[in-house]
Design an enzyme around this catalytic site. Structure first.
Site, mmCIF file in Angstrom:
data_model
loop_
_atom_site.group_PDB
_atom_site.id
_atom_site.type_symbol
_atom_site.label_atom_id
_atom_site.label_comp_id
_atom_site.label_asym_id
_atom_site.label_seq_id
_atom_site.Cartn_x
_atom_site.Cartn_y
_atom_site.Cartn_z
ATOM 1 N N SER A 162 -34.754 9.294 -14.844
ATOM 2 C CA SER A 162 -33.877 9.256 -13.667
ATOM 3 C C SER A 162 -33.130 7.933 -13.614
ATOM 4 O O SER A 162 -33.736 6.869 -13.672
ATOM 5 C CB SER A 162 -34.694 9.359 -12.378
ATOM 6 O OG SER A 162 -35.491 10.489 -12.383
ATOM 7 N N HIS A 202 -32.236 15.309 -14.822
ATOM 8 C CA HIS A 202 -32.933 15.443 -16.112
ATOM 9 C C HIS A 202 -32.319 16.601 -16.890
ATOM 10 O O HIS A 202 -32.764 17.735 -16.782
ATOM 11 C CB HIS A 202 -34.430 15.694 -15.897
ATOM 12 C CG HIS A 202 -35.175 14.505 -15.424
ATOM 13 N ND1 HIS A 202 -35.707 13.574 -16.277
ATOM 14 C CD2 HIS A 202 -35.461 14.075 -14.187
ATOM 15 C CE1 HIS A 202 -36.293 12.629 -15.583
ATOM 16 N NE2 HIS A 202 -36.157 12.899 -14.309
ATOM 17 N N HIS A 218 -41.793 17.110 -17.031
ATOM 18 C CA HIS A 218 -42.878 16.389 -16.366
ATOM 19 C C HIS A 218 -44.116 17.268 -16.251
ATOM 20 O O HIS A 218 -44.015 18.482 -16.134
ATOM 21 C CB HIS A 218 -42.455 15.952 -14.959
ATOM 22 C CG HIS A 218 -41.325 14.982 -14.949
ATOM 23 N ND1 HIS A 218 -40.021 15.395 -15.035
ATOM 24 C CD2 HIS A 218 -41.308 13.630 -14.881
ATOM 25 C CE1 HIS A 218 -39.235 14.317 -15.012
ATOM 26 N NE2 HIS A 218 -39.988 13.240 -14.924
ATOM 27 N N TYR A 269 -45.903 17.480 -13.640
ATOM 28 C CA TYR A 269 -45.929 18.128 -12.316
ATOM 29 C C TYR A 269 -45.112 19.414 -12.263
ATOM 30 O O TYR A 269 -45.247 20.207 -11.341
ATOM 31 C CB TYR A 269 -45.486 17.156 -11.211
ATOM 32 C CG TYR A 269 -44.059 16.648 -11.321
ATOM 33 C CD1 TYR A 269 -42.954 17.452 -11.069
ATOM 34 C CD2 TYR A 269 -43.810 15.315 -11.670
ATOM 35 C CE1 TYR A 269 -41.667 16.982 -11.162
ATOM 36 C CE2 TYR A 269 -42.528 14.824 -11.758
ATOM 37 C CZ TYR A 269 -41.459 15.664 -11.500
ATOM 38 O OH TYR A 269 -40.178 15.188 -11.613
ATOM 39 N N GLU A 270 -44.253 19.629 -13.256
ATOM 40 C CA GLU A 270 -43.492 20.883 -13.298
ATOM 41 C C GLU A 270 -44.374 22.037 -13.762
ATOM 42 O O GLU A 270 -43.953 23.193 -13.734
ATOM 43 C CB GLU A 270 -42.295 20.734 -14.236
ATOM 44 C CG GLU A 270 -41.245 19.778 -13.714
ATOM 45 C CD GLU A 270 -40.165 19.497 -14.751
ATOM 46 O OE1 GLU A 270 -39.272 20.341 -14.917
ATOM 47 O OE2 GLU A 270 -40.239 18.439 -15.410
ATOM 48 N N ALA A 321 -37.921 6.118 -13.429
ATOM 49 C CA ALA A 321 -37.807 5.622 -12.054
ATOM 50 C C ALA A 321 -39.221 5.451 -11.538
ATOM 51 O O ALA A 321 -40.100 6.254 -11.858
ATOM 52 C CB ALA A 321 -37.048 6.628 -11.197
ATOM 53 N N MET A 353 -44.471 9.037 -12.286
ATOM 54 C CA MET A 353 -45.048 10.320 -12.691
ATOM 55 C C MET A 353 -44.722 10.697 -14.140
ATOM 56 O O MET A 353 -44.736 11.879 -14.496
ATOM 57 C CB MET A 353 -44.540 11.424 -11.753
ATOM 58 C CG MET A 353 -44.817 11.156 -10.287
ATOM 59 S SD MET A 353 -44.031 12.393 -9.243
ATOM 60 C CE MET A 353 -44.237 11.654 -7.611
ATOM 61 N N SER A 354 -44.421 9.699 -14.959
ATOM 62 C CA SER A 354 -44.040 10.035 -16.345
ATOM 63 C C SER A 354 -44.471 8.931 -17.297
ATOM 64 O O SER A 354 -45.365 8.150 -16.988
ATOM 65 C CB SER A 354 -42.518 10.230 -16.422
ATOM 66 O OG SER A 354 -41.855 9.000 -16.226
ATOM 67 N N ASN A 356 -37.557 2.580 -5.233
ATOM 68 C CA ASN A 356 -38.018 2.572 -3.833
ATOM 69 C C ASN A 356 -39.272 1.718 -3.735
ATOM 70 O O ASN A 356 -39.963 1.508 -4.734
ATOM 71 C CB ASN A 356 -38.331 4.010 -3.384
ATOM 72 C CG ASN A 356 -39.377 4.666 -4.290
ATOM 73 O OD1 ASN A 356 -39.066 5.073 -5.414
ATOM 74 N ND2 ASN A 356 -40.606 4.734 -3.815
ATOM 75 N N HIS A 361 -36.967 11.949 -2.573
ATOM 76 C CA HIS A 361 -36.321 11.995 -3.889
ATOM 77 C C HIS A 361 -34.861 11.558 -3.749
ATOM 78 O O HIS A 361 -34.297 10.947 -4.663
ATOM 79 C CB HIS A 361 -36.432 13.405 -4.473
ATOM 80 C CG HIS A 361 -35.973 13.499 -5.898
ATOM 81 N ND1 HIS A 361 -36.492 12.703 -6.907
ATOM 82 C CD2 HIS A 361 -35.027 14.276 -6.490
ATOM 83 C CE1 HIS A 361 -35.887 13.001 -8.056
ATOM 84 N NE2 HIS A 361 -34.994 13.943 -7.825
HETATM 85 N N1 HPA Z 1 -44.130 7.217 -6.595
HETATM 86 C C1 HPA Z 1 -44.270 7.966 -7.702
HETATM 87 N N2 HPA Z 1 -43.263 8.230 -8.527
HETATM 88 C C2 HPA Z 1 -42.058 7.692 -8.248
HETATM 89 C C3 HPA Z 1 -41.845 6.911 -7.106
HETATM 90 C C4 HPA Z 1 -42.959 6.651 -6.238
HETATM 91 O O1 HPA Z 1 -42.846 5.956 -5.212
HETATM 92 N N3 HPA Z 1 -40.541 6.547 -7.119
HETATM 93 C C5 HPA Z 1 -39.996 7.093 -8.226
HETATM 94 N N4 HPA Z 1 -40.907 7.796 -8.913
#
Ligand code: HPA
Length: 275
Positions: free
Chosen positions: A30, A61, A83, A85-86, A113, A210-211, A234, A246
């Protein structure tokens, strides 16, 4: 299990696609795909046309492989990733990484990200990974042993010091502030609770995402050298007064996309000069 044959077929397909033989590959997460504007494309192919490659579905993506030049250096780019989580098995998520050494890649730059756990971090910062903590609850190497590859992979130096040094030089050349730190991987897709983030900080995490970790582990098993960089999109849960979304991740990524692109382009140029 992905067979060696699948890998060889995919690598052979890539060799037919382009005459370029890059030794460097990048996975664009991302916010990092703006760099494609600076990329001189020699060949491109959607993941959907490469047997064994996973389907990607998250906004930002794309799911396309490019071979071309960046900052004058031949590079293979994986634009977008699947990912965990998908719902994909980690074996699918990491299949493209296994194709890389088969094609002749030696060095891999992973991008992502991430949320800022370290209180000094601000949205829009970049951080290169010095190490990781795998809290995904699984490991991409789980399963039958792969003949010819180590069963128990040493992750003492998962992230290569020389490649990470090139990232630092690339940042300096672009007057980009680059932090360093430990990335903690969770499975997602929910964001964390503030209590989890406090716990992760105590464990030594600077950023959460998450990656990347499954790819880094598989890359190390295959003998690739790895570097990785996060865009802190963030503040992690509980680190700011508001909630997480997101949309916020994408908004920050959009704001710093030019810097992200410059960082990767400088990295590719310096990498080429050091070959
Ligand atoms: N947590 C998990 N994954 C992320 C975050 C987060 O705050 N920001 C971007 N990917």
């Amino acid at each position: 299990m992905s067979s060696t044959l699948d890998l060889q077929i995919a690598a052979a397909r890539l060799r037919k696609l382009s005459k370029l033989r890059p030794s460097l590959a990048m996975v664009l997460g991302s916010g990092f795909n703006h760099v494609l504007r600076q990329f001189t494309v020699d060949a491109e192919i959607p993941y959907a046309k490469l047997a064994g490659f996973p389907k990607t579905s998250v906004a930002g993506h794309d799911g396309k492989l490019f071979i071309g030049r960046l900052g004058g250096t031949p590079v293979l780019v994986l634009n977008g990733r699947a990912h965990f989580y998908e719902g994909h098995a980690l074996e699918q998520v990491t299949f493209p990484v296994r194709v890389l050494p088969e094609f002749g890649i030696r060095d891999l730059l992973l991008t992502n990200a991430a949320g800022g756990v370290n209180r000094r971090f601000r949205p829009g910062d970049f951080m290169y990974l010095t190490d990781h903590i795998n809290l995904m609850g699984t490991n991409p190497l789980r399963g039958p042993a792969i003949p010819g590859l180590p069963r128990f992979v040493d992750l003492t130096r998962a992230y290569d010091a020389t490649l990470s040094g090139l990232l630092a030089s690339a940042a300096r050349a672009g007057k980009i502030k680059l932090r360093r730190g430990v990335y903690l991987a969770v499975s997602g897709p929910s964001y964390e609770t503030p209590a989890e983030i406090r716990a992760f900080a105590r464990l030594g995490a600077d950023a959460v995402g998450m990656s990347t970790v499954p790819e880094a582990i598989v890359a190390r098993q295959c003998g690739l050298k790895v570097a990785a960089v996060s865009c802190i999109t963030n503040l992690a849960a509980g680190r700011s007064s508001g909630g997480l979304s997101h949309a916020e991740v994408l908004e920050t990524a959009e704001k710093v996309k030019t810097l992200a692109a410059l960082l990767l382009k400088n990295f590719a140029r310096l990498y080429g000069q050091n070959q």
